[in-house]
Design a protein around this motif. Structure first.
Motif, PDB file in Angstrom:
ATOM      1  N   THR A   1      37.439  39.408  43.015  1.00  0.00           N
ATOM      2  CA  THR A   1      37.386  38.211  43.851  1.00  0.00           C
ATOM      3  C   THR A   1      36.811  37.004  43.118  1.00  0.00           C
ATOM      4  OG1 THR A   1      35.210  38.859  44.719  1.00  0.00           O
ATOM      5  CG2 THR A   1      37.155  39.564  45.960  1.00  0.00           C
ATOM      6  N   SER A   2      36.276  37.215  41.924  1.00  0.00           N
ATOM      7  CA  SER A   2      35.663  36.131  41.173  1.00  0.00           C
ATOM      8  C   SER A   2      36.689  35.064  40.812  1.00  0.00           C
ATOM      9  CB  SER A   2      35.021  36.672  39.888  1.00  0.00           C
ATOM     10  OG  SER A   2      34.594  35.606  39.061  1.00  0.00           O
TER      11      SER A   2
ATOM     12  N   GLN B   1      23.421  36.755  40.092  1.00  0.00           N
ATOM     13  CA  GLN B   1      24.656  37.454  40.418  1.00  0.00           C
ATOM     14  C   GLN B   1      24.508  38.960  40.238  1.00  0.00           C
ATOM     15  OE1 GLN B   1      27.252  35.942  41.781  1.00  0.00           O
ATOM     16  NE2 GLN B   1      26.244  33.954  41.615  1.00  0.00           N
TER      17      GLN B   1
ATOM     18  N   GLY C   1      23.034  39.502  43.767  1.00  0.00           N
ATOM     19  CA  GLY C   1      24.358  40.076  43.950  1.00  0.00           C
ATOM     20  C   GLY C   1      24.370  41.568  43.713  1.00  0.00           C
TER      21      GLY C   1
ATOM     22  N   CYS D   1      22.864  42.166  47.887  1.00  0.00           N
ATOM     23  CA  CYS D   1      24.129  42.840  48.184  1.00  0.00           C
ATOM     24  C   CYS D   1      23.975  44.349  48.026  1.00  0.00           C
ATOM     25  CB  CYS D   1      25.220  42.334  47.249  1.00  0.00           C
ATOM     26  SG  CYS D   1      25.558  40.566  47.387  1.00  0.00           S
TER      27      CYS D   1
ATOM     28  N   ASP E   1      27.539  39.037  52.636  1.00  0.00           N
ATOM     29  CA  ASP E   1      27.743  37.593  52.557  1.00  0.00           C
ATOM     30  C   ASP E   1      26.386  36.933  52.368  1.00  0.00           C
ATOM     31  OD1 ASP E   1      28.748  35.043  52.601  1.00  0.00           O
ATOM     32  OD2 ASP E   1      29.098  35.008  54.769  1.00  0.00           O
TER      33      ASP E   1
ATOM     34  N   GLN F   1      28.078  36.544  44.864  1.00  0.00           N
ATOM     35  CA  GLN F   1      29.268  37.242  45.365  1.00  0.00           C
ATOM     36  C   GLN F   1      28.958  38.715  45.515  1.00  0.00           C
ATOM     37  OE1 GLN F   1      32.465  36.318  42.662  1.00  0.00           O
ATOM     38  NE2 GLN F   1      32.939  34.429  43.721  1.00  0.00           N
TER      39      GLN F   1
END
Length: 257
Positions: A79-80, A195, A212, A230, A251, A256
């Motif tokens: 998805t990056s 991240q 992340g 995450c 989210d 991400q």
């Protein structure tokens, strides 16, 4: 991204007719896969993954290239938005290179197949083709690790990993495209956004933590804000977290999941 103007041939004269293409030099719009020799070894590099050949001429024609999707070695979607694509003049007449590059601050690291869409259009017709690189393209969009070894009054920002050495103070925020490690007796006056993983060792003090990946708070560390991850959050013996802990999130601001 919009590329240069160049000619292309069609098999119909009517305006608006779409023409399919083939992956060979005899196609109306030749698309030759160059991914077997492509690679990005550092954030400042770019690499050609396709050569576009104009096999006839229509001086009004233009070509665009865009990234439709990215998959990793397991064929899982990525998805990056770490990669950008551009169309540039090639080394031979009537050829153009479709090149990939790292976006600023990107953290993509691995080997990937990239699905591209090519759209060429002119006065009489258009060519629309979608192609995926046949080979996995090695990509390293991560910056070199940053080690903060002396006191820093302001913010620390890096596309790669960040380590704050023992007894060093950072007055502002830390934003990392990789992982962040705060070592013994270090102090961070602002928030940490990473991240990847965040590790806070003994006696380190910080504001909010947003990861992340996972967060590991070691023994006796003190966190004066909230922790959001995450992944998982581990809090060691005698560690103090004054805010709330939210793990396994999907989210989060700035990262991400």
């Amino acid at each position: 991204m919009a590329g240069p103007t160049f000619g292309f041939a069609t098999i119909a004269a009517d305006r608006g007719v779409s023409v399919a293409t083939a992956d060979d030099s005899s196609a109306y719009l030749g698309l030759e896969d160059q991914s077997a020799s492509a690679s990005i070894d550092s954030p400042g590099e770019q690499t050609a993954v396709y050569t576009v050949t104009d096999n006839a001429r229509d001086d009004s024609a233009t070509v665009d290239a865009s990234i439709v999707g990215i998959t990793d070695e397991s064929n899982d979607p990525v998805t990056s938005t770490a990669l950008s694509v551009d169309v540039q003049p090639g080394s031979d007449t009537e050829t153009f290179d479709v090149v990939l590059a790292c976006e600023d601050g990107a953290s993509l690291d691995g080997s990937y197949r990239v699905l591209l869409q090519f759209v060429a259009s002119g006065d009489a017709s258009s060519v629309d083709a979608t192609r995926e690189t046949t080979a996995l393209v090695p990509v390293d969009c991560t910056d070199e690790p940053v080690v903060v070894s002396v006191d820093e009054d302001g913010d620390v920002t890096s596309g790669g990993d960040v380590t704050v050495d023992n007894n060093v103070n950072v007055g502002g925020d830390i934003e990392s495209g990789g992982s962040v490690t705060i070592t013994n007796n270090a102090n961070v006056g602002g928030n940490i956004v990473a991240q990847g993983d965040i590790t806070i060792r003994n006696n380190a003090v910080s504001g909010d933590l947003i990861a992340g990946g996972n967060v590991d708070i070691r023994n006796n560390a003190e966190i004066d804000g909230d922790i959001m991850a995450c992944g998982t959050v581990t809090v060691g013996n005698n560690a103090v977290v004054t805010g709330t802990i939210s793990e396994n999130q999907t989210d989060l601001p700035g990262v991400q999941c």
